[in-house]
Design a protein around this motif. Structure first.
Motif, mmCIF file in Angstrom:
data_model
loop_
_atom_site.group_PDB
_atom_site.id
_atom_site.type_symbol
_atom_site.label_atom_id
_atom_site.label_comp_id
_atom_site.label_asym_id
_atom_site.label_seq_id
_atom_site.Cartn_x
_atom_site.Cartn_y
_atom_site.Cartn_z
ATOM 1 N N UNK A 184 -11.701 -15.812 -3.772
ATOM 2 C CA UNK A 184 -11.454 -17.044 -4.863
ATOM 3 C C UNK A 184 -10.642 -17.968 -4.375
ATOM 4 N N UNK A 185 -10.770 -19.225 -4.813
ATOM 5 C CA UNK A 185 -9.889 -20.314 -4.357
ATOM 6 C C UNK A 185 -8.616 -20.323 -4.774
ATOM 7 N N UNK B 169 -23.536 -3.716 0.017
ATOM 8 C CA UNK B 169 -23.873 -4.446 -1.320
ATOM 9 C C UNK B 169 -23.878 -3.649 -2.369
ATOM 10 N N UNK B 170 -23.855 -2.456 -2.396
ATOM 11 C CA UNK B 170 -23.765 -1.564 -3.514
ATOM 12 C C UNK B 170 -22.311 -1.467 -4.240
ATOM 13 N N UNK B 171 -21.294 -2.102 -3.517
ATOM 14 C CA UNK B 171 -20.265 -2.207 -4.239
ATOM 15 C C UNK B 171 -20.077 -3.713 -4.695
ATOM 16 N N UNK C 91 -16.353 -5.795 -5.773
ATOM 17 C CA UNK C 91 -16.107 -6.772 -4.907
ATOM 18 C C UNK C 91 -15.640 -7.942 -6.060
ATOM 19 N N UNK C 92 -16.611 -8.173 -6.930
ATOM 20 C CA UNK C 92 -16.361 -8.943 -7.875
ATOM 21 C C UNK C 92 -14.989 -8.823 -8.742
#
Length: 69
Positions: free
Chosen positions: A27-28, A14-16, A20-21
């Motif tokens: 994404x669709x 989760x620290x990354x 990742x965003x």
């Protein structure tokens, strides 16, 4: 299965979340990239700035195969 692996990796690290965003693998859809114009050898094209200035790609985005159905 690939989507599950990507999401599992994101849960384990989760620290990354910022990274990742940046590269949203779930994404669709994705913008289409014309690889034909990219030279896959070191150094690329020497006239890259001129090529980029006149390059336009009017293509629909491609659907993401990792999108949950």
């Amino acid at each position: 299965m690939a989507r599950d692996e990507v999401l599992g990796y994101q849960r384990r690290f989760p620290e990354l979340a910022d990274r990742f965003a940046l590269f949203d693998l779930v994404a669709p859809e994705f913008e289409r990239v014309c690889l034909n114009r990219e030279r896959l050898l070191p150094g690329g094209y020497h006239d890259r700035a001129a090529r980029d200035a006149s390059f336009h790609l009017n293509a629909d985005p491609v659907p993401n195969p990792l999108l949950a159905r």
